[in-house]
Design a protein around this motif. Structure first.
Motif, PDB file in Angstrom:
ATOM      1  N   LEU A   1      41.073  28.603  51.349  1.00 51.44           N
ATOM      2  CA  LEU A   1      40.536  28.663  50.037  1.00 51.44           C
ATOM      3  C   LEU A   1      41.517  27.621  49.185  1.00 51.44           C
ATOM      4  CD1 LEU A   1      39.949  32.363  50.156  1.00 51.44           C
ATOM      5  CD2 LEU A   1      38.021  30.825  50.055  1.00 51.44           C
ATOM      6  N   GLY A   2      40.805  26.754  48.615  1.00 52.45           N
ATOM      7  CA  GLY A   2      41.736  26.150  47.658  1.00 52.45           C
ATOM      8  C   GLY A   2      40.975  26.207  46.236  1.00 52.45           C
ATOM      9  N   THR A   3      41.176  27.019  45.593  1.00 51.51           N
ATOM     10  CA  THR A   3      40.496  27.761  44.351  1.00 51.51           C
ATOM     11  C   THR A   3      40.767  26.543  43.459  1.00 51.51           C
ATOM     12  OG1 THR A   3      40.615  29.848  44.977  1.00 51.51           O
ATOM     13  CG2 THR A   3      39.887  29.386  42.727  1.00 51.51           C
ATOM     14  N   PRO A   4      39.911  26.010  42.641  1.00 53.66           N
ATOM     15  CA  PRO A   4      40.060  24.988  41.511  1.00 53.66           C
ATOM     16  C   PRO A   4      41.120  25.644  40.445  1.00 53.66           C
ATOM     17  CG  PRO A   4      37.756  24.949  42.220  1.00 53.66           C
ATOM     18  CD  PRO A   4      38.347  26.090  42.842  1.00 53.66           C
TER      19      PRO A   4
ATOM     20  N   LYS B   1      37.310  35.161  41.338  1.00 53.96           N
ATOM     21  CA  LYS B   1      36.907  36.280  41.889  1.00 53.96           C
ATOM     22  C   LYS B   1      36.146  36.389  43.108  1.00 53.96           C
ATOM     23  CE  LYS B   1      35.675  39.713  39.021  1.00 53.96           C
ATOM     24  NZ  LYS B   1      36.577  40.684  39.322  1.00 53.96           N
ATOM     25  N   PHE B   2      35.623  35.311  43.515  1.00 54.50           N
ATOM     26  CA  PHE B   2      35.025  35.087  44.794  1.00 54.50           C
ATOM     27  C   PHE B   2      36.115  34.732  45.941  1.00 54.50           C
ATOM     28  CE2 PHE B   2      33.421  32.243  48.091  1.00 54.50           C
ATOM     29  CZ  PHE B   2      32.429  32.985  48.545  1.00 54.50           C
ATOM     30  N   SER B   3      37.257  33.929  45.687  1.00 53.74           N
ATOM     31  CA  SER B   3      37.987  33.739  46.375  1.00 53.74           C
ATOM     32  C   SER B   3      38.887  35.019  47.075  1.00 53.74           C
ATOM     33  CB  SER B   3      39.134  32.580  45.820  1.00 53.74           C
ATOM     34  OG  SER B   3      38.480  31.555  45.658  1.00 53.74           O
ATOM     35  N   SER B   4      39.095  35.692  45.900  1.00 54.00           N
ATOM     36  CA  SER B   4      39.832  37.066  46.322  1.00 54.00           C
ATOM     37  C   SER B   4      38.991  37.952  47.120  1.00 54.00           C
ATOM     38  CB  SER B   4      40.149  37.678  44.910  1.00 54.00           C
ATOM     39  OG  SER B   4      40.715  38.837  45.200  1.00 54.00           O
ATOM     40  N   SER B   5      37.612  37.950  46.793  1.00 53.56           N
ATOM     41  CA  SER B   5      36.900  38.712  47.480  1.00 53.56           C
ATOM     42  C   SER B   5      36.692  38.492  48.902  1.00 53.56           C
ATOM     43  CB  SER B   5      35.584  39.230  46.851  1.00 53.56           C
ATOM     44  OG  SER B   5      34.780  38.084  47.043  1.00 53.56           O
ATOM     45  N   LEU B   6      36.517  37.093  48.849  1.00 50.43           N
ATOM     46  CA  LEU B   6      36.309  36.642  50.395  1.00 50.43           C
ATOM     47  C   LEU B   6      37.597  36.796  51.320  1.00 50.43           C
ATOM     48  CD1 LEU B   6      34.502  35.098  52.213  1.00 50.43           C
ATOM     49  CD2 LEU B   6      35.334  32.759  51.526  1.00 50.43           C
ATOM     50  N   PHE B   7      38.762  36.608  50.457  1.00 52.39           N
ATOM     51  CA  PHE B   7      39.929  36.623  51.399  1.00 52.39           C
ATOM     52  C   PHE B   7      40.063  38.154  51.781  1.00 52.39           C
ATOM     53  CE2 PHE B   7      44.460  37.247  51.729  1.00 52.39           C
ATOM     54  CZ  PHE B   7      45.029  36.091  51.880  1.00 52.39           C
TER      55      PHE B   7
ATOM     56  N   SER C   1      39.930  42.358  56.082  1.00 56.17           N
ATOM     57  CA  SER C   1      39.382  43.463  56.727  1.00 56.17           C
ATOM     58  C   SER C   1      38.831  43.109  58.240  1.00 56.17           C
ATOM     59  CB  SER C   1      38.246  43.861  55.788  1.00 56.17           C
ATOM     60  OG  SER C   1      37.075  43.370  55.864  1.00 56.17           O
ATOM     61  N   LEU C   2      38.123  41.917  58.291  1.00 60.15           N
ATOM     62  CA  LEU C   2      37.771  41.516  59.758  1.00 60.15           C
ATOM     63  C   LEU C   2      38.826  40.921  60.643  1.00 60.15           C
ATOM     64  CD1 LEU C   2      34.606  39.971  58.453  1.00 60.15           C
ATOM     65  CD2 LEU C   2      34.637  42.313  59.433  1.00 60.15           C
ATOM     66  N   ASP C   3      40.008  40.805  60.247  1.00 57.28           N
ATOM     67  CA  ASP C   3      41.035  40.219  60.961  1.00 57.28           C
ATOM     68  C   ASP C   3      40.808  38.801  61.187  1.00 57.28           C
ATOM     69  OD1 ASP C   3      42.653  42.581  61.227  1.00 57.28           O
ATOM     70  OD2 ASP C   3      41.621  43.214  62.926  1.00 57.28           O
ATOM     71  N   LEU C   4      40.133  37.982  60.137  1.00 55.43           N
ATOM     72  CA  LEU C   4      40.183  36.674  60.228  1.00 55.43           C
ATOM     73  C   LEU C   4      40.974  35.672  59.561  1.00 55.43           C
ATOM     74  CD1 LEU C   4      37.573  34.638  61.327  1.00 55.43           C
ATOM     75  CD2 LEU C   4      36.789  34.648  58.794  1.00 55.43           C
ATOM     76  N   PRO C   5      41.632  34.800  60.012  1.00 57.68           N
ATOM     77  CA  PRO C   5      42.601  34.338  59.456  1.00 57.68           C
ATOM     78  C   PRO C   5      41.984  33.441  58.215  1.00 57.68           C
ATOM     79  CG  PRO C   5      42.660  33.673  61.725  1.00 57.68           C
ATOM     80  CD  PRO C   5      41.334  34.485  61.664  1.00 57.68           C
ATOM     81  N   VAL C   6      43.049  33.815  57.251  1.00 61.68           N
ATOM     82  CA  VAL C   6      42.808  33.265  56.059  1.00 61.68           C
ATOM     83  C   VAL C   6      44.073  32.685  55.079  1.00 61.68           C
ATOM     84  CG1 VAL C   6      42.727  35.806  54.893  1.00 61.68           C
ATOM     85  CG2 VAL C   6      41.435  33.770  53.714  1.00 61.68           C
ATOM     86  N   ALA C   7      43.703  31.850  54.174  1.00 59.58           N
ATOM     87  CA  ALA C   7      44.754  31.269  53.220  1.00 59.58           C
ATOM     88  C   ALA C   7      44.446  30.983  51.835  1.00 59.58           C
ATOM     89  CB  ALA C   7      45.564  30.367  53.875  1.00 59.58           C
ATOM     90  N   LEU C   8      45.019  31.273  51.079  1.00 60.58           N
ATOM     91  CA  LEU C   8      44.601  30.925  49.621  1.00 60.58           C
ATOM     92  C   LEU C   8      45.921  30.047  48.934  1.00 60.58           C
ATOM     93  CD1 LEU C   8      42.850  32.914  47.118  1.00 60.58           C
ATOM     94  CD2 LEU C   8      44.958  31.838  46.459  1.00 60.58           C
TER      95      LEU C   8
ATOM     96  N   PHE D   1      48.552  29.771  36.231  1.00 62.02           N
ATOM     97  CA  PHE D   1      48.148  30.995  35.737  1.00 62.02           C
ATOM     98  C   PHE D   1      47.229  31.950  36.957  1.00 62.02           C
ATOM     99  CE2 PHE D   1      48.844  29.301  31.390  1.00 62.02           C
ATOM    100  CZ  PHE D   1      49.820  30.145  31.008  1.00 62.02           C
ATOM    101  N   ILE D   2      46.856  31.373  37.750  1.00 64.84           N
ATOM    102  CA  ILE D   2      45.896  32.130  38.744  1.00 64.84           C
ATOM    103  C   ILE D   2      46.607  33.400  39.312  1.00 64.84           C
ATOM    104  CG2 ILE D   2      46.601  30.768  40.781  1.00 64.84           C
ATOM    105  CD1 ILE D   2      43.215  30.733  41.309  1.00 64.84           C
ATOM    106  N   TRP D   3      48.004  33.233  39.512  1.00 60.77           N
ATOM    107  CA  TRP D   3      48.828  34.183  40.162  1.00 60.77           C
ATOM    108  C   TRP D   3      48.773  35.317  39.319  1.00 60.77           C
ATOM    109  CZ3 TRP D   3      48.137  33.058  44.827  1.00 60.77           C
ATOM    110  CH2 TRP D   3      48.228  31.854  45.364  1.00 60.77           C
ATOM    111  N   LEU D   4      48.699  35.517  38.087  1.00 60.36           N
ATOM    112  CA  LEU D   4      48.614  36.421  37.042  1.00 60.36           C
ATOM    113  C   LEU D   4      47.238  37.293  36.932  1.00 60.36           C
ATOM    114  CD1 LEU D   4      51.008  34.850  34.248  1.00 60.36           C
ATOM    115  CD2 LEU D   4      51.682  36.384  36.101  1.00 60.36           C
ATOM    116  N   SER D   5      46.022  36.555  37.608  1.00 63.85           N
ATOM    117  CA  SER D   5      44.807  37.195  37.577  1.00 63.85           C
ATOM    118  C   SER D   5      45.016  38.379  37.985  1.00 63.85           C
ATOM    119  CB  SER D   5      43.977  36.328  38.037  1.00 63.85           C
ATOM    120  OG  SER D   5      43.947  36.364  39.455  1.00 63.85           O
ATOM    121  N   PRO D   6      44.220  39.572  37.545  1.00 61.29           N
ATOM    122  CA  PRO D   6      44.134  40.952  38.329  1.00 61.29           C
ATOM    123  C   PRO D   6      43.790  40.670  39.518  1.00 61.29           C
ATOM    124  CG  PRO D   6      43.040  40.916  35.878  1.00 61.29           C
ATOM    125  CD  PRO D   6      43.336  39.282  36.415  1.00 61.29           C
ATOM    126  N   ASP D   7      42.681  39.862  40.044  1.00 60.82           N
ATOM    127  CA  ASP D   7      42.466  39.962  41.211  1.00 60.82           C
ATOM    128  C   ASP D   7      43.242  39.592  42.347  1.00 60.82           C
ATOM    129  OD1 ASP D   7      39.535  40.912  40.848  1.00 60.82           O
ATOM    130  OD2 ASP D   7      39.231  38.579  40.114  1.00 60.82           O
TER     131      ASP D   7
END
Length: 160
Positions: free
Chosen positions: A40-43, A91-97, A102-109, A116-122
């Motif tokens: 995930l390369g969230t803009p 929000k989508f990136s966080s939920s997909l992550f 939960s499915l043990d599927l390799p994921v990175a963001l 500021f994204i690192w301060l987002s509640p998600d």
């Protein structure tokens, strides 16, 4: 030997992750076992701290602050739309992550270290989730002429 594809709106409106049906399709692929790993390369455009200029000229004015992480008050309509899209995609990136974990599927963001994204509640909630780790890299370590420190969230296979 594993095919890779990029899902990005720059390839057409059918890849617009602000649209509910596109998000539903991606989640279906993940749940259906059609995806081997997710990156995930969230803009970062609306999350950037580099936007710190005055509204009258120079660098664009900020859209967020640590006190107004979901968007500053009194933004122009165009800037409100940028913030809205940034919030939706985060929000989508966080939920997909989370789904991938939960499915043990390799994921990175990934996103810039100063974002500021690192301060987002998600993402704050994601950082506290069991099985999620983070680290950073400076791109100059890979031979680029610039530093660009970047944080990566990823599944911690050792702790699972």
């Amino acid at each position: 030997g594993v095919p890779i594809f990029e899902l990005d709106i720059r390839h057409g409106a059918q890849f617009d992750l602000t649209k509910r049906h596109v998000k539903r399709t991606v989640r279906g692929w993940v749940r259906g076992g059609l995806i081997a790993a997710v990156w995930l390369g969230t803009p970062c455009s609306s999350w950037s701290r580099a936007r710190r200029g005055p509204p009258s000229g120079g660098p664009p004015p900020p859209l967020r602050s640590a006190s107004y992480i979901s968007g500053l008050p009194n933004l122009s309509a165009a800037d409100q739309e940028k913030v809205k899209i940034g919030n939706l995609l985060t929000k989508f990136s966080s939920s997909l992550f989370s789904l991938c974990v939960s499915l043990d599927l390799p994921v990175a963001l990934e996103n810039p270290h100063s974002s500021f994204i690192w301060l987002s509640p998600d993402l704050q909630a994601l950082s506290r989730r069991r099985g999620v780790s983070h680290d950073y890299s400076d791109f100059c370590m890979d031979g680029t002429p610039w530093r660009k420190r970047t944080i990566f969230f990823f599944m911690d296979w050792i702790s699972l």
